[in-house]
Design a protein around this motif. Structure first.
Motif, PDB file in Angstrom:
ATOM      1  N   LEU A 109       0.850  -1.181   0.000  1.00 45.59           N
ATOM      2  CA  LEU A 109       0.000   0.000   0.000  1.00 45.59           C
ATOM      3  C   LEU A 109       0.889   1.235   0.000  1.00 45.59           C
ATOM      4  O   LEU A 109       1.720   1.414   0.899  1.00 45.59           O
ATOM      5  CB  LEU A 109      -0.903   0.014   1.230  1.00 45.59           C
ATOM      6  CG  LEU A 109      -1.720   1.291   1.465  1.00 45.59           C
ATOM      7  CD1 LEU A 109      -2.720   1.524   0.329  1.00 45.59           C
ATOM      8  CD2 LEU A 109      -2.447   1.229   2.812  1.00 45.59           C
ATOM      9  N   PHE A 110       0.723   2.087  -1.013  1.00 43.50           N
ATOM     10  CA  PHE A 110       1.454   3.343  -1.110  1.00 43.50           C
ATOM     11  C   PHE A 110       0.475   4.482  -0.845  1.00 43.50           C
ATOM     12  O   PHE A 110      -0.537   4.613  -1.535  1.00 43.50           O
ATOM     13  CB  PHE A 110       2.059   3.520  -2.503  1.00 43.50           C
ATOM     14  CG  PHE A 110       3.040   2.450  -2.898  1.00 43.50           C
ATOM     15  CD1 PHE A 110       4.374   2.545  -2.521  1.00 43.50           C
ATOM     16  CD2 PHE A 110       2.633   1.361  -3.652  1.00 43.50           C
ATOM     17  CE1 PHE A 110       5.288   1.557  -2.892  1.00 43.50           C
ATOM     18  CE2 PHE A 110       3.537   0.376  -4.038  1.00 43.50           C
ATOM     19  CZ  PHE A 110       4.865   0.473  -3.654  1.00 43.50           C
ATOM     20  N   GLN A 111       0.776   5.331   0.145  1.00 40.28           N
ATOM     21  CA  GLN A 111      -0.014   6.526   0.409  1.00 40.28           C
ATOM     22  C   GLN A 111       0.865   7.753   0.204  1.00 40.28           C
ATOM     23  O   GLN A 111       2.013   7.789   0.677  1.00 40.28           O
ATOM     24  CB  GLN A 111      -0.601   6.508   1.821  1.00 40.28           C
ATOM     25  CG  GLN A 111      -1.667   5.432   2.002  1.00 40.28           C
ATOM     26  CD  GLN A 111      -2.456   5.603   3.285  1.00 40.28           C
ATOM     27  OE1 GLN A 111      -2.274   4.861   4.247  1.00 40.28           O
ATOM     28  NE2 GLN A 111      -3.336   6.591   3.306  1.00 40.28           N
ATOM     29  N   VAL A 141      -8.895   8.895   3.079  1.00 37.39           N
ATOM     30  CA  VAL A 141      -8.789   9.856   4.173  1.00 37.39           C
ATOM     31  C   VAL A 141      -7.921   9.268   5.278  1.00 37.39           C
ATOM     32  O   VAL A 141      -8.195   8.164   5.772  1.00 37.39           O
ATOM     33  CB  VAL A 141     -10.177  10.216   4.727  1.00 37.39           C
ATOM     34  CG1 VAL A 141     -10.044  11.182   5.910  1.00 37.39           C
ATOM     35  CG2 VAL A 141     -11.054  10.825   3.642  1.00 37.39           C
ATOM     36  N   GLY A 142      -6.882   9.983   5.659  1.00 36.34           N
ATOM     37  CA  GLY A 142      -6.040   9.543   6.760  1.00 36.34           C
ATOM     38  C   GLY A 142      -5.159   8.356   6.405  1.00 36.34           C
ATOM     39  O   GLY A 142      -5.089   7.914   5.260  1.00 36.34           O
ATOM     40  N   ASN A 153     -14.315  -4.464   0.567  1.00 34.79           N
ATOM     41  CA  ASN A 153     -14.319  -3.291   1.454  1.00 34.79           C
ATOM     42  C   ASN A 153     -13.551  -2.108   0.888  1.00 34.79           C
ATOM     43  O   ASN A 153     -13.698  -0.975   1.370  1.00 34.79           O
ATOM     44  CB  ASN A 153     -13.712  -3.638   2.814  1.00 34.79           C
ATOM     45  CG  ASN A 153     -14.493  -4.668   3.586  1.00 34.79           C
ATOM     46  OD1 ASN A 153     -13.915  -5.495   4.281  1.00 34.79           O
ATOM     47  ND2 ASN A 153     -15.818  -4.644   3.478  1.00 34.79           N
ATOM     48  N   LEU A 154     -12.715  -2.323  -0.115  1.00 29.88           N
ATOM     49  CA  LEU A 154     -11.836  -1.262  -0.589  1.00 29.88           C
ATOM     50  C   LEU A 154     -12.601  -0.083  -1.185  1.00 29.88           C
ATOM     51  O   LEU A 154     -12.173   1.064  -1.063  1.00 29.88           O
ATOM     52  CB  LEU A 154     -10.849  -1.819  -1.618  1.00 29.88           C
ATOM     53  CG  LEU A 154      -9.852  -2.858  -1.075  1.00 29.88           C
ATOM     54  CD1 LEU A 154      -8.982  -3.403  -2.199  1.00 29.88           C
ATOM     55  CD2 LEU A 154      -8.989  -2.248   0.024  1.00 29.88           C
ATOM     56  N   ALA A 155     -13.743  -0.346  -1.817  1.00 29.24           N
ATOM     57  CA  ALA A 155     -14.522   0.744  -2.416  1.00 29.24           C
ATOM     58  C   ALA A 155     -14.979   1.741  -1.354  1.00 29.24           C
ATOM     59  O   ALA A 155     -14.959   2.956  -1.590  1.00 29.24           O
ATOM     60  CB  ALA A 155     -15.715   0.183  -3.175  1.00 29.24           C
ATOM     61  N   SER A 156     -15.376   1.251  -0.186  1.00 26.62           N
ATOM     62  CA  SER A 156     -15.856   2.139   0.879  1.00 26.62           C
ATOM     63  C   SER A 156     -14.723   2.968   1.478  1.00 26.62           C
ATOM     64  O   SER A 156     -14.972   3.975   2.150  1.00 26.62           O
ATOM     65  CB  SER A 156     -16.546   1.331   1.980  1.00 26.62           C
ATOM     66  OG  SER A 156     -15.621   0.458   2.622  1.00 26.62           O
ATOM     67  N   LEU A 157     -13.483   2.575   1.235  1.00 26.59           N
ATOM     68  CA  LEU A 157     -12.333   3.319   1.741  1.00 26.59           C
ATOM     69  C   LEU A 157     -11.864   4.396   0.773  1.00 26.59           C
ATOM     70  O   LEU A 157     -10.983   5.190   1.106  1.00 26.59           O
ATOM     71  CB  LEU A 157     -11.177   2.355   2.027  1.00 26.59           C
ATOM     72  CG  LEU A 157     -11.428   1.282   3.088  1.00 26.59           C
ATOM     73  CD1 LEU A 157     -10.229   0.343   3.178  1.00 26.59           C
ATOM     74  CD2 LEU A 157     -11.728   1.907   4.436  1.00 26.59           C
ATOM     75  N   ASN A 184      -4.326   9.695  -4.138  1.00 32.14           N
ATOM     76  CA  ASN A 184      -3.357   9.768  -3.035  1.00 32.14           C
ATOM     77  C   ASN A 184      -3.059   8.400  -2.438  1.00 32.14           C
ATOM     78  O   ASN A 184      -2.424   8.305  -1.386  1.00 32.14           O
ATOM     79  CB  ASN A 184      -3.827  10.744  -1.949  1.00 32.14           C
ATOM     80  CG  ASN A 184      -5.085  10.276  -1.226  1.00 32.14           C
ATOM     81  OD1 ASN A 184      -5.559   9.151  -1.404  1.00 32.14           O
ATOM     82  ND2 ASN A 184      -5.637  11.150  -0.398  1.00 32.14           N
ATOM     83  N   ALA A 185      -3.522   7.322  -3.113  1.00 34.20           N
ATOM     84  CA  ALA A 185      -3.241   5.981  -2.607  1.00 34.20           C
ATOM     85  C   ALA A 185      -3.220   4.975  -3.755  1.00 34.20           C
ATOM     86  O   ALA A 185      -3.975   5.101  -4.731  1.00 34.20           O
ATOM     87  CB  ALA A 185      -4.283   5.573  -1.574  1.00 34.20           C
TER      88      ALA A 185
END
Length: 262
Positions: A109-111, A141-142, A153-157, A184-185
């Protein structure tokens, strides 16, 4: 009076300059480095062009049924970033310390500290392996914690749809083109549901690729390229009509000044 004219003229010029759009630039991050494995849940940061990437590793190993994502160890080697998931152990060796899908899917995961338009991710198989990938891009976010999260679940994030990108079996590095626009991710890894070559019946499957392409995917993530996204212009920019009006005012002041000197 002359000073007044100069001040107004300066304001008009400043307004015109503020209307010039900011130019996008290119950034390249290098993920290669010293040979070092990580610990479960560790992070690594990389900064280039004023943008910082925070990277973490994840494996689809959560729970007794391996039904969700779980923290993994993010290592860094001469060919790039690799992942040791919890089924492999934090100090796993080659080739298990690569990003792979043998048994369990591995991801990084790259943010990003600011939105970028990712153009390519470079992967190195470090040997002769299949080089298929899956990835998601998004705006989140965050700082994300994906522990216990499923692919659904990734869509809700804040992530978009999964993209699968196939590459042939090879020992050469590969530049994977990334689509998604300003994000941003990025969640990037070996292709989801990789095929086990020891059980796959190649003779009955009508796919244009050869049977040898259906091997496990193994690679390190050695670099990334992106285009910066100019921030919104927060300085008020006068409308064309306003600039014309200001110009007219300057001209009127100039005429008045000359008359007062007559």
């Amino acid at each position: 009076m002359l000073k007044t004219i100069r001040h107004v003229t300066f304001f008009v010029l400043a307004a015109a300059l503020s209307a010039t759009p900011a130019m996008a630039g290119t950034i390249a991050w290098d993920f290669t480095g010293s040979n070092s494995s990580g610990s479960f849940g560790n992070t690594r940061t990389f900064t280039s062009g004023g943008i910082t990437i925070t990277a973490t590793a994840w494996g689809f190993t959560w729970g007794s049924g391996n039904t969700a994502l779980e923290t993994a160890a993010l290592g860094q080697w001469g060919t790039g970033l690799g992942v040791c998931d919890r089924s492999e152990g934090s100090g796993c060796s080659d080739p298990s310390h690569q990003v792979d899908n043998e048994g369990y899917d591995n991801f990084v995961l790259f943010q990003f500290s600011a939105p970028v338009d990712i153009t390519t991710v470079t992967i190195d198989p470090y040997g002769t392996w299949d080089r298929d990938v899956s990835y998601w891009t998004g705006n989140v976010v965050g700082t994300l914690n994906l522990d216990g999260k499923t692919y659904a679940n990734l869509a809700s994030l804040g992530f978009g749809s999964r993209v699968d990108d196939d590459g042939s079996t090879s020992s050469s590095s590969r530049n994977v083109a990334i689509s998604g626009g300003a994000v941003n991710a990025l969640l990037f890894g070996a292709q989801v549901g990789g095929q086990d070559p020891t059980t796959y019946n190649c003779g009955t499957y009508s796919h244009p690729r050869t049977c040898t392409d259906y091997s496990y995917d193994y690679f390190k993530i050695s670099g990334m390229n992106a285009t910066t996204v100019p921030p919104p212009n927060t300085t008020p920019v006068p409308e064309p009509g306003t600039v014309v009006l200001l110009g007219t005012g300057v001209a009127a002041l100039a005429v008045r000044y000359r008359r007062s000197r007559a």
